[in-house]
Write a protein that holds these residues in place. Structure first.
Motif, PDB file in Angstrom:
ATOM      1  N   TRP B 282       2.019   0.276  -4.898  1.00  4.93           N
ATOM      2  CA  TRP B 282       2.475  -0.403  -3.660  1.00  4.93           C
ATOM      3  C   TRP B 282       1.372  -0.348  -2.603  1.00  4.93           C
ATOM      4  O   TRP B 282       1.075  -1.337  -1.936  1.00  4.93           O
ATOM      5  CB  TRP B 282       3.762   0.271  -3.185  1.00  4.93           C
ATOM      6  N   LEU B 283       0.760   0.821  -2.455  1.00  9.13           N
ATOM      7  CA  LEU B 283      -0.317   0.957  -1.474  1.00  9.13           C
ATOM      8  C   LEU B 283      -1.578   0.240  -1.960  1.00  9.13           C
ATOM      9  O   LEU B 283      -2.309  -0.372  -1.172  1.00  9.13           O
ATOM     10  CB  LEU B 283      -0.631   2.433  -1.209  1.00  9.13           C
ATOM     11  N   GLN B 286      -2.018  -3.551  -1.488  1.00  5.75           N
ATOM     12  CA  GLN B 286      -2.282  -4.008  -0.117  1.00  5.75           C
ATOM     13  C   GLN B 286      -3.772  -4.067   0.211  1.00  5.75           C
ATOM     14  O   GLN B 286      -4.151  -4.550   1.273  1.00  5.75           O
ATOM     15  CB  GLN B 286      -1.552  -3.093   0.872  1.00  5.75           C
ATOM     16  N   ARG B 287      -4.606  -3.550  -0.698  1.00  2.26           N
ATOM     17  CA  ARG B 287      -6.042  -3.722  -0.472  1.00  2.26           C
ATOM     18  C   ARG B 287      -6.581  -4.921  -1.267  1.00  2.26           C
ATOM     19  O   ARG B 287      -7.784  -5.085  -1.444  1.00  2.26           O
ATOM     20  CB  ARG B 287      -6.817  -2.450  -0.807  1.00  2.26           C
ATOM     21  N   ASP B 289      -6.590  -9.117  -1.494  1.00  2.00           N
ATOM     22  CA  ASP B 289      -6.365 -10.308  -0.659  1.00  2.00           C
ATOM     23  C   ASP B 289      -4.965 -10.857  -0.884  1.00  2.00           C
ATOM     24  O   ASP B 289      -4.599 -11.162  -2.020  1.00  2.00           O
ATOM     25  CB  ASP B 289      -7.368 -11.397  -1.084  1.00  2.00           C
ATOM     26  N   LYS B 290      -4.201 -10.994   0.157  1.00  2.00           N
ATOM     27  CA  LYS B 290      -2.845 -11.552   0.112  1.00  2.00           C
ATOM     28  C   LYS B 290      -1.905 -10.751  -0.792  1.00  2.00           C
ATOM     29  O   LYS B 290      -0.886 -11.268  -1.272  1.00  2.00           O
ATOM     30  CB  LYS B 290      -2.879 -13.017  -0.346  1.00  2.00           C
ATOM     31  N   TRP B 292       0.002  -8.454   0.062  1.00  2.00           N
ATOM     32  CA  TRP B 292       1.250  -8.181   0.767  1.00  2.00           C
ATOM     33  C   TRP B 292       2.378  -9.110   0.350  1.00  2.00           C
ATOM     34  O   TRP B 292       3.543  -8.790   0.500  1.00  2.00           O
ATOM     35  CB  TRP B 292       1.025  -8.281   2.280  1.00  2.00           C
ATOM     36  N   LEU B 295       4.937  -7.452  -1.920  1.00  2.00           N
ATOM     37  CA  LEU B 295       5.646  -6.238  -1.496  1.00  2.00           C
ATOM     38  C   LEU B 295       7.168  -6.318  -1.649  1.00  2.00           C
ATOM     39  O   LEU B 295       7.788  -5.340  -2.057  1.00  2.00           O
ATOM     40  CB  LEU B 295       5.265  -5.881  -0.052  1.00  2.00           C
ATOM     41  N   ILE B 376     -10.116  -7.436  -4.854  1.00  2.00           N
ATOM     42  CA  ILE B 376      -9.792  -6.069  -4.436  1.00  2.00           C
ATOM     43  C   ILE B 376     -10.898  -5.575  -3.512  1.00  2.00           C
ATOM     44  O   ILE B 376     -12.079  -5.673  -3.853  1.00  2.00           O
ATOM     45  CB  ILE B 376      -9.716  -5.106  -5.641  1.00  2.00           C
ATOM     46  N   ILE B 381      -8.433   1.420   0.539  1.00  2.00           N
ATOM     47  CA  ILE B 381      -7.030   1.775   0.279  1.00  2.00           C
ATOM     48  C   ILE B 381      -6.523   2.748   1.344  1.00  2.00           C
ATOM     49  O   ILE B 381      -7.293   3.545   1.904  1.00  2.00           O
ATOM     50  CB  ILE B 381      -6.884   2.379  -1.151  1.00  2.00           C
ATOM     51  N   ASP B 382      -5.239   2.639   1.632  1.00  2.79           N
ATOM     52  CA  ASP B 382      -4.572   3.541   2.573  1.00  2.79           C
ATOM     53  C   ASP B 382      -4.781   4.995   2.115  1.00  2.79           C
ATOM     54  O   ASP B 382      -4.642   5.304   0.935  1.00  2.79           O
ATOM     55  CB  ASP B 382      -3.068   3.191   2.554  1.00  2.79           C
TER      56      ASP B 382
END
Lengths: 230, 464
Positions: B282-283, B286-287, B289-290, B292, B295, B376, B381-382
């Motif tokens: 999930w995290l 988010q790195r 492109d698009k 999200w 999600l 990517i 990354i978070d």
């Protein structure tokens, strides 16, 4: 290697939420979804199931309700975690090592905690408890001994497993099950050689080695106990 | 008992060293499998990251190898004193196996150090170097098979071992199942250890280039860990089936009696592993492109994972053991109600586990889909993802310790099931709580030693 430094998309409403969650009201607004979801699940666990009549067969005991509630709260916290905004930054190796160690210790500590609060059992030697008891009492203790596990498949007085036949009235029935076999003989043979006397509609899953695992005396104890079930 | 080890008792001390040996053995056997694959991929794709991943992981394996051997020796020594009769029994039955094992350790050591120290020397003869790595893995696997023979024999010996051939002792009822399960689990364990290492290096990296690499390394480690973990329930089922066919009463002791809450715990642990792995993805998405856009689908997979977990870990009865029931307890309230009894059946639990595995696969497909439509941004990354990569090994280490304990405790009051009785004061099955504390201590000792390995390999070392 791929290009670095691309902009991240905001994680849900996390970025916006971070600013507004300073006040309690803001915090509640930010946590609204998971909070509401958890409260609804908790209400379903505790209210409708408590109101249903027991005869319907849906009455969960308090232990189950607490169990489900704990999972619901954890799920709520998890969905809350999904709303937390992205975190970036740099830290010294010592600080990173400290935070990693803390995460690891907290995780393992939480797991040990779960292990400590779940139901606990310990093994006792069956013979220690029943020395000097009657044959029926010794047989009952053997029946309930986890090493043998009779009760895991057989029900007596409403307690036990359902994989094998219900033995609630086996004492009365044993004498008439097989022509030419007395109740004692039938029960003895059913323990030592279970495939000889299969009850209709039950698969032949009973271990065939009880004749070797139990002493003759123990088999007689079990027979006496089973005969007492009328 | 001729010798005891106060104040903890011989069994707990032996438990500690045996488990440490197994943790490190899992790492030094599992990691080289994908080290060689990674080196091969580096050769084929010309992507330097594979080569670097293989090399940096091998650097840790080289240090961990010594600790594995030391723990093995300590385990043997602490076992021999208190349990002389039992060790003598095993030595008599398995002498050729132990002798072959010793020779294989020597061969493994030669291959391991040759493989590691010839990395630069054979830089232009990669085929030969990879060949050495393959040989290293073959010998390592053979060593594991030999010790699995002894371990599985203790739980499922043939009926008359005195009359049995050595092959019949080795190829006992659960040898195949244990081999399969441990082989896959070693890969899972190795993958998560690499992810842990990647997380530490990512968080301490000073250059963006390094951060990008360690982000990728964490991803690969997690990918190996989760990918192989998805096969573990099947391997576990095969192993349990062998056990059931050998003696159904062992299986009922495990799944429906005093040890059943250990399996409740296992359900919680494996669910946490899948949840953690999905959270990492999930995290990670988010790195991209698009990324999200995917999600909401992830949220749906999380819901299925939670529902599956509820069904998996709902017990049929909170007190499966009649002898332990407290006087006056409301037995009906502690048993699952009649209409919901389906949740306590193996069929429902099997479906629940399957749904969790499928959802994890779906998460991976979503990730792949995101990669196909966007690039990517490695290294961005978070940070929370790195802590997920710490959480996962912590749970994996604990799970391995707990399930190893279950396998040993299944022998009940026997060293060799129904053949050699345990007459020591430690014959009994301890509670889940006590087991949990010992496993927790083991997990922490393992972390301390792994930190030592990281430190020696990358902070003190002069090699790049």
């Amino acid at each position: 290697m791929q290009e670095l430094g691309r902009e991240q998309q905001p994680i849900g409403r996390g970025a916006a939420g971070a600013a507004s969650k300073r006040s309690v009201k803001g915090l509640v607004a930010w946590a609204r979804g998971p909070l509401l979801g958890t409260l609804i699940i908790l209400a379903v666990i505790w209210i409708p199931f408590s109101l249903l009549p027991a005869e319907l067969g849906w009455s969960f005991g308090t232990a189950f309700k607490l169990f489900f509630s704990a999972i619901a709260v954890i799920a709520g916290l998890f969905f809350l975690l999904l709303k937390v905004g992205p975190s970036q930054g740099r830290a010294s190796p010592a600080r990173v090592l400290g935070s990693i160690t803390l995460t690891y210790i907290l995780t393992v500590g939480a797991l040990v905690g779960i292990g400590l609060v779940l139901p606990q059992f310990e093994v006792k030697a069956p013979s220690e408890e029943v020395e000097g008891a009657s044959r029926v009492e010794r047989g009952k203790a053997l029946f309930q001994d986890s090493g043998l596990g009779c009760y895991l498949c057989h029900t007596v007085n409403g307690a036990g497993g359902l994989r094998g036949p219900d033995l609630a009235k086996v004492g009365a029935a044993a004498a008439t099950r097989q022509a030419g076999l007395s109740a004692d003989e039938y029960l003895r043979e059913s323990i030592a050689n279970p495939s000889a006397n299969l009850v209709a509609n039950y698969p032949p899953i009973m271990p065939a080695n009880f004749g070797e695992r139990l002493s003759k005396d123990q088999i007689e104890d079990l027979v006496a106990y089973l005969k007492s079930l009328e | 008992m001729p010798i005891d080890i106060p104040p903890f008792g011989a069994r707990t001390v032996i438990w500690l060293f045996a488990q440490q040996h197994l943790y490190f053995a899992a790492f030094v056997l599992g990691a080289p499998i994908f080290i060689v694959i990674s080196e091969y991929l580096g050769l084929r794709t010309k992507d330097l990251r594979y080569e670097r991943l293989a090399r940096e992981t091998m650097k840790m394996v080289a240090v961990a190898y010594s600790i594995t051997a030391i723990m093995g020796v300590l385990f043997s020594f602490v076992l021999m004193g208190p349990y002389q009769g039992f060790t003598n029994y095993l030595m008599v039955r398995f002498y050729p196996v132990f002798f072959a094992y010793g020779l294989l350790i020597l061969l493994e050591t030669i291959l391991m150090y040759t493989y590691w120290h010839s990395w630069d020397a054979l830089a232009h003869r990669k085929g030969l170097h990879i060949g050495l790595g393959v040989a290293l893995n073959l010998v390592g696997t053979a060593m594991m098979l030999l010790m699995n023979a002894v371990g599985s024999f203790m739980l499922t010996p043939p009926e008359a071992p005195e009359a049995a051939t050595l092959w019949e002792l080795v190829n006992n009822a659960t040898w195949t199942g244990l081999n399969l399960h441990r082989f896959i689990a070693n890969l899972t364990f190795g993958g998560f250890m690499v992810a842990l290492f990647g997380a530490f290096m990512f968080l301490t990296a000073k250059r963006d280039e390094d951060r990008a690499f360690y982000d990728w390394m964490g991803f690969i480690g997690n990918f190996i860990g989760v990918g192989t973990m998805m096969a573990l329930p099947i391997a576990g089922y095969i192993y349990a089936r062998e056990l059931f066919l050998y003696d159904a009463s062992i299986a009922t002791l495990l799944m429906a009696d005093k040890l059943s809450w250990f399996f409740e715990m296992q359900g919680i642990l494996v669910s946490l592993l899948f949840l953690g792995a999905n959270y990492y993805m999930w995290l990670g998405i988010q790195r991209i492109d698009k990324g999200w856009r995917f999600l909401p689908y992830f949220r749906a997979t999380f819901i299925v994972v939670f529902v599956g977990t509820v069904i998996w870990i709902t017990p049929q009865n909170f007190l499966p053991d009649l002898t332990s029931r407290a006087e006056g307890a409301n037995l009906q309230a502690l048993a699952i109600p009649e209409r919901a009894a389906f949740m306590g059946l193996m069929m429902a639990k099997g479906l629940a586990v399957t749904s969790i595995i499928i959802m994890t696969f779906v998460s991976y497909l979503l990730y792949r889909r995101a990669i196909n439509t966007g690039r990517i941004a490695w290294g961005t990354i978070d940070f929370k993802a790195q802590y997920a990569l710490v959480f996962l090994p912590a749970v994996a280490v604990y799970t391995m310790g707990l399930m190893g304990a279950v396998r040993e405790l299944a022998r009940q009051d026997y060293h060799v099931y129904r053949l050699v009785q345990d007459t020591s004061p430690y014959w009994y099955i301890p509670t889940l709580g006590y087991t949990s504390v010992v496993v927790g201590v083991n997990a922490l000792v393992f972390l301390v030693l792994m930190v030592f390995i990281f430190f020696v390999s990358f902070k003190l070392g002069k090699e790049g």
